[in-house]
Design an enzyme around this catalytic site. Structure first.
Site, PDB file in Angstrom:
ATOM      1  NE  ARG A 137      -1.198  -1.026   4.719  1.00 50.40           N
ATOM      2  CZ  ARG A 137      -1.106  -0.864   5.658  1.00 50.40           C
ATOM      3  NH1 ARG A 137      -1.838   0.742   6.409  1.00 50.40           N
ATOM      4  NH2 ARG A 137      -0.367  -0.810   7.431  1.00 50.40           N
ATOM      5  CB  SER A 183      -5.670   2.897   6.053  1.00 52.94           C
ATOM      6  OG  SER A 183      -5.992   2.663   6.856  1.00 52.94           O
ATOM      7  CD  GLU A 225     -17.071   2.612   1.804  1.00 55.26           C
ATOM      8  OE1 GLU A 225     -18.647   2.647   1.845  1.00 55.26           O
ATOM      9  OE2 GLU A 225     -16.486   2.686   2.590  1.00 55.26           O
ATOM     10  CG  PHE A 260     -15.220  -0.868   3.036  1.00 55.12           C
ATOM     11  CD1 PHE A 260     -16.034  -1.719   3.322  1.00 55.12           C
ATOM     12  CD2 PHE A 260     -14.328  -1.084   3.822  1.00 55.12           C
ATOM     13  CE1 PHE A 260     -16.008  -2.454   4.972  1.00 55.12           C
ATOM     14  CE2 PHE A 260     -13.895  -0.382   4.757  1.00 55.12           C
ATOM     15  CZ  PHE A 260     -14.870  -2.003   5.363  1.00 55.12           C
ATOM     16  CG  HIS A 262      -6.452  -2.590   4.514  1.00 54.49           C
ATOM     17  ND1 HIS A 262      -5.715  -1.907   4.191  1.00 54.49           N
ATOM     18  CD2 HIS A 262      -6.373  -2.783   6.189  1.00 54.49           C
ATOM     19  CE1 HIS A 262      -4.996  -0.989   4.880  1.00 54.49           C
ATOM     20  NE2 HIS A 262      -5.130  -1.962   5.488  1.00 54.49           N
ATOM     21  NE  ARG A 288      -3.172  -4.253   9.017  1.00 58.06           N
ATOM     22  CZ  ARG A 288      -2.710  -4.384   9.851  1.00 58.06           C
ATOM     23  NH1 ARG A 288      -2.828  -5.743  10.139  1.00 58.06           N
ATOM     24  NH2 ARG A 288      -2.636  -3.990  11.281  1.00 58.06           N
TER      25      ARG A 288
END
Lengths: 281, 318
Positions: free
Chosen positions: B12, B39, B60, B85, B111, B169
């Site tokens: 990421r 994140s 979203e 999501f 993630h 992640r």
């Protein structure tokens, strides 16, 4: 000076187009298209600053329109053709195999005037907000318009976009609602009522206008008024009171005509009530 | 080991670095995030290019619609959130407003997979590759390390059309070249081998290299190919490899149904049938745990690839 006689004639022809378009494939959604014929006509022939002969996907330097309730495709296609986006003869291909006039609008067929697919409800307000943001980034002072059904407002995504547009001050956007009180399963109030719709949009931080969507002078006046309301920090919405099926006596106000084409007998009855004003396709 | 890691880094962060680079050179690149800036490592872009960054909040569906709308004004939106999501929650929005409308939206999903770890099955997206690869017009990419994720992020800005970019992640070995040219749809052969092909994607690419090392110590020659683009799939590279080795293993951090293995099985079955074994999640949800614990428990580690390779070779020799 707005020529209301012409606009009314055009709206009458659009209604006739709609019934002829859905009759041929025995398929389509006449109710909402008849109810919004006046809106599409007023928007495209009096309000929208766009060049039908030079359609571009990015619409730079033009106003944009997004149809969120895509099942009103028949009326939209009719007005696009009548306005010069494509040949009116093509209206006869609506919903048939190999047509650019898909049941629900799509840019996949490269039909001039269409920039996004719609049909699955609730997505057009987000798209309109995105296009409005792009206009701001590009320093383009033109406006973005959207149309939604009142039943469509039951979709959660509408309220995500409503919250966002007000929070981010998207004030180059004019949303409109076909407020006819009807949806597939019956009156909106008995399906899942919207309550005080004006209060809801006000509470979300929008500038709210109301009008009669089937009264051409009132509608045109409100649309121009809405333009004056842009650029003041708030998104603008017009709640247009309309009648589903307007123009055909046995369809008016009846939710059963949301998504049903007339049979031959009904077609003849409807045609008798819808004069050919501009000329059939 | 033919490859050496320059240290562990999360993929990421490769995305965040690539996005920041893009922001500096391409004024049409805009970014959106649904309340996960930290994140997704989008801080640099959001800080340096605030006019081109849109915080959408926890919404979203709206983020996908906004992205589609932004493309109409010529923008190249990078929409970032967790894979769960970014796909399942907004499948219909992606299907209609992005894929069918063929909009130039880059869906950037962090993630992904079971290595999300302790948050558990609600957040461990293992079906996203399948969901996205079924959509016409959609390109699907799953990168293996920091450098490759950064290169892919930069590369997809030059591809006109919807892209699903999948990354993760945890900090994992960073072993691909920092100056690599990322070519969409072009598989990367990492080791030459003769007895079994190992087609891996994402975090499983490093595990495949470890497995090849273990196999080599046992006298088995494995060819490891990094399939970073699941769609369009590099069929030519796959066929070329299995024509030589005669059997294959696929390895991915995804459900077996709908994943890389399923895509490769279609190619193998249609063009050059050979024994094929799959290392993937087998029709089950994940659970809480550390990434490493989960990879072992769910059989997504190097020893699992070694076992699968031996099964494939045994089938070939029977």
């Amino acid at each position: 000076m707005t020529d209301f006689e012409f606009l009314n004639k055009m709206a009458a022809q659009v209604r006739r187009d709609v019934i002829r378009m859905v009759h041929r494939p025995s398929s389509g959604h006449p109710g909402g298209s008849l109810g919004c014929a006046d809106f599409f006509t007023a928007l495209y022939f009096d309000v929208l600053r766009a060049d039908p002969k030079h359609f571009t996907m990015d619409g730079t330097g033009e106003d944009l329109f997004f149809l969120s309730n895509g099942h009103l495709s028949a009326a939209w296609y009719s007005v696009l053709a009548r306005r010069g986006y494509f040949d009116v003869k093509e209206l006869s291909t609506f919903r048939l195999l190999n047509s650019r006039l898909q049941g629900h609008p799509t840019p996949a067929e490269h039909l001039p005037g269409i920039r996004i697919a719609s049909g699955s409800l609730g997505q057009g307000l987000s798209v309109g907000c995105g296009a409005a943001l792009a206009k701001k980034l590009n320093g383009d002072s033109h406006l973005v318009y959207t149309l939604h059904g009142d039943g469509e407002l039951q979709e959660g995504q509408i309220w995500e976009a409503a919250l966002f547009a007000a929070a981010k001050g998207i004030d180059n956007l004019i949303a409109t609602v076909d407020y006819n009180g009807k949806q597939i399963d019956g009156p909106v109030d008995t399906v899942v009522g919207l309550g005080d719709l004006k209060a809801k949009w006000l509470a979300f931080g929008w500038d709210v206008l109301e009008t009669n969507g089937n009264d051409m002078p009132a509608l045109v006046k409100t649309l121009h008024e809405a333009v004056e309301h842009t650029g003041k920090g708030k998104p603008v919405i017009i709640l247009m009171r309309t009648q589903m099926g307007m123009g055909v006596d046995f369809m008016v106000g009846n939710h059963k005509w949301h998504g049903k084409a007339p049979n031959d007998e009904e077609f003849a009855k409807a045609m008798a009530q819808l004069p050919e004003t501009i000329g059939d396709f | 080991m033919k490859y050496t890691s320059t240290g562990n880094k999360d993929t990421r962060s490769g995305f965040g670095a690539g996005l920041y680079e893009l922001g500096k050179v391409n004024p049409n690149v805009v970014a959106l995030c649904a309340d996960l800036i930290g994140s997704l490592k989008m801080e640099d872009f959001s800080r340096e290019f605030p006019d081109r960054f849109f915080q959408t909040g926890i919404a979203e569906a709206n983020m996908i619609g906004l992205s589609a709308g932004l493309t109409i004004g010529g923008k190249i939106p990078f929409a970032g959130t967790f894979a769960v999501f970014a796909t399942g929650r907004v499948y219909d929005q992606i299907r209609q407003s992005v894929a069918y409308s063929n909009k130039n939206v880059k869906i950037c999903a962090s993630h992904a997979g079971i290595t999300l770890g302790e948050d558990g099955a609600t957040h461990q997206m293992l079906e996203d590759i399948g969901l996205m690869k079924m959509l016409p017009n959609m390109t699907v990419i799953n990168t293996c390390d920091y450098n490759q994720t950064k290169a892919a992020t930069i590369a997809i800005a030059n591809h006109v059309g919807p892209v699903y970019l999948r990354f993760g992640r945890p900090a994992v070995p960073n072993f691909t070249p920092a100056d690599q040219q990322f070519t969409i749809g072009k598989a990367v052969k990492l080791t030459e081998g003769t007895q079994v092909s190992v087609f891996a994607t994402g975090h499983l690419v490093w595990k495949a290299l470890e497995a090849a090392d273990m196999l080599e110590q046992q006298g088995i020659s494995a060819e490891v190919v990094n399939i970073h683009t699941i769609k369009p799939l590099d069929e030519e590279a796959i066929i070329r490899s299995i024509q030589k080795t005669g059997c294959a293993v696929t390895a991915e951090e995804h459900m077996m149904n709908g994943g890389l293995g399923d895509s490769i099985a279609q190619v193998v079955a249609r063009i050059h049938p050979v024994p094929l074994e799959m290392v993937a999640i087998n029709d089950t949800f994940g659970e809480s745990g550390t990434p490493e614990e989960l990879m072992v428990k769910y059989g997504l580690d190097a020893p699992s690839i070694v076992k699968a390779a031996k099964r494939a070779i045994a089938r070939k020799n029977n």
